[in-house]
Write a protein that holds these residues in place. Structure first.
Motif, short mmCIF file in Angstrom:
data_model
loop_
_atom_site.label_atom_id
_atom_site.label_comp_id
_atom_site.label_asym_id
_atom_site.label_seq_id
_atom_site.Cartn_x
_atom_site.Cartn_y
_atom_site.Cartn_z
N SER A 237 0.83 -1.21 0.00
CA SER A 237 0.00 0.00 0.00
C SER A 237 0.86 1.25 0.00
N ASN A 238 2.00 1.20 0.64
CA ASN A 238 2.90 2.35 0.67
C ASN A 238 3.48 2.64 -0.72
N VAL A 239 3.74 1.60 -1.51
CA VAL A 239 4.32 1.78 -2.84
C VAL A 239 3.36 2.56 -3.74
N ILE A 240 2.09 2.17 -3.78
CA ILE A 240 1.15 2.85 -4.68
C ILE A 240 0.88 4.28 -4.22
N PHE A 241 0.79 4.51 -2.90
CA PHE A 241 0.56 5.86 -2.42
C PHE A 241 1.79 6.74 -2.66
N SER A 242 2.96 6.18 -2.54
CA SER A 242 4.19 6.92 -2.84
C SER A 242 4.26 7.27 -4.32
N GLU A 243 3.87 6.36 -5.18
CA GLU A 243 3.86 6.62 -6.62
C GLU A 243 2.85 7.72 -6.96
N ARG A 244 1.69 7.69 -6.31
CA ARG A 244 0.69 8.75 -6.53
C ARG A 244 1.25 10.10 -6.11
N ASP A 245 1.89 10.16 -4.95
CA ASP A 245 2.47 11.42 -4.48
C ASP A 245 3.56 11.93 -5.41
N THR A 246 4.37 11.02 -5.94
CA THR A 246 5.41 11.41 -6.90
C THR A 246 4.79 12.00 -8.15
N LEU A 247 3.79 11.33 -8.69
CA LEU A 247 3.12 11.81 -9.91
C LEU A 247 2.45 13.16 -9.67
N LEU A 248 1.81 13.31 -8.52
CA LEU A 248 1.18 14.61 -8.19
C LEU A 248 2.23 15.72 -8.12
N SER A 249 3.35 15.45 -7.49
CA SER A 249 4.41 16.45 -7.39
C SER A 249 4.94 16.84 -8.76
N LEU A 250 5.10 15.86 -9.63
CA LEU A 250 5.61 16.15 -10.97
C LEU A 250 4.60 16.94 -11.80
N LEU A 251 3.33 16.62 -11.67
CA LEU A 251 2.29 17.40 -12.38
C LEU A 251 2.27 18.84 -11.88
N ARG A 252 2.36 19.00 -10.58
CA ARG A 252 2.38 20.36 -10.01
C ARG A 252 3.62 21.12 -10.46
N ARG A 253 4.74 20.42 -10.52
CA ARG A 253 5.98 21.07 -10.96
C ARG A 253 5.86 21.56 -12.39
N ALA A 254 5.32 20.71 -13.28
CA ALA A 254 5.13 21.11 -14.68
C ALA A 254 4.17 22.28 -14.78
N ARG A 255 3.11 22.26 -14.00
CA ARG A 255 2.13 23.36 -14.03
C ARG A 255 2.76 24.66 -13.51
N LEU A 256 3.52 24.57 -12.43
CA LEU A 256 4.17 25.78 -11.89
C LEU A 256 5.23 26.33 -12.85
N ASP A 257 5.97 25.45 -13.51
CA ASP A 257 6.94 25.92 -14.50
C ASP A 257 6.23 26.66 -15.64
N ALA A 258 5.07 26.16 -16.05
CA ALA A 258 4.30 26.84 -17.09
C ALA A 258 3.76 28.19 -16.58
N MET A 259 3.25 28.20 -15.36
CA MET A 259 2.73 29.46 -14.79
C MET A 259 3.84 30.51 -14.67
N ASN A 260 5.04 30.07 -14.32
CA ASN A 260 6.16 31.00 -14.17
C ASN A 260 6.84 31.31 -15.50
N ASN A 261 6.34 30.70 -16.57
CA ASN A 261 6.82 30.95 -17.93
C ASN A 261 8.33 30.67 -18.04
N ILE A 262 8.78 29.60 -17.42
CA ILE A 262 10.19 29.19 -17.47
C ILE A 262 10.55 28.87 -18.93
N HIS A 263 11.64 29.38 -19.43
CA HIS A 263 12.12 29.20 -20.80
C HIS A 263 11.13 29.73 -21.84
N VAL A 264 10.16 30.52 -21.41
CA VAL A 264 9.14 31.12 -22.27
C VAL A 264 8.49 30.04 -23.15
#
Length: 142
Positions: A34-61
């Protein structure tokens, strides 16, 4: 009168310890799974948020997105994974115990961070299915 334990008493005590140990092993393996799947979900959520924040901050335009490959997750800069600039790729390994399905690519627009796709990324192991939903406004929900 002799002092000590008989063979029968020792065998009974060892049997009880073996039963308790077996139960503890079963519980710990279930906790690990159960810890493996919840850890994978948290990783994926963090990566999605990172991509969204990079877009919001217009990194590399450029718009930013996340691509779900068979063995990794890739944060990229560009209008799509195929048209990306691979110089800005960040690859993160996936757990082999968890399978993914649903959306494989999400791109967030620059500044507004709206999403190019709406749907669900599903994560599954032997016993559980978890979903992460993304809508066209860029909202990430689980």
């Amino acid at each position: 009168m002799r002092k000590g334990f008989t063979l029968l008493e020792i065998l009974i005590a060892m049997g009880i310890l073996a039963i308790i140990g077996g139960f503890g092993l079963f519980v710990s393996l279930d906790f690990y799974r159960s810890n493996v799947i919840f850890s994978e979900r948290d990783t994926l959520l963090s990566l999605l948020r990172r991509a969204r924040l990079d877009a919001m901050n217009n990194i590399h335009v450029m718009p930013h997105g996340l691509y779900v490959a068979t063995t990794s997750y890739v944060i990229f800069a560009g209008s799509s994974y195929a048209a990306r600039s691979s110089t800005y790729d960040y690859a993160f390994g996936k757990s082999v115990a968890v399978t993914t399905g649903g959306l494989t690519e999400v791109v967030f627009s620059s500044l507004a961070a709206t999403s190019s796709a709406s749907g669900t990324v599903t994560l599954a192991d032997e016993t559980r299915n978890l979903g992460i939903s993304i809508n066209y406004e860029g909202m990430i929900d689980w």
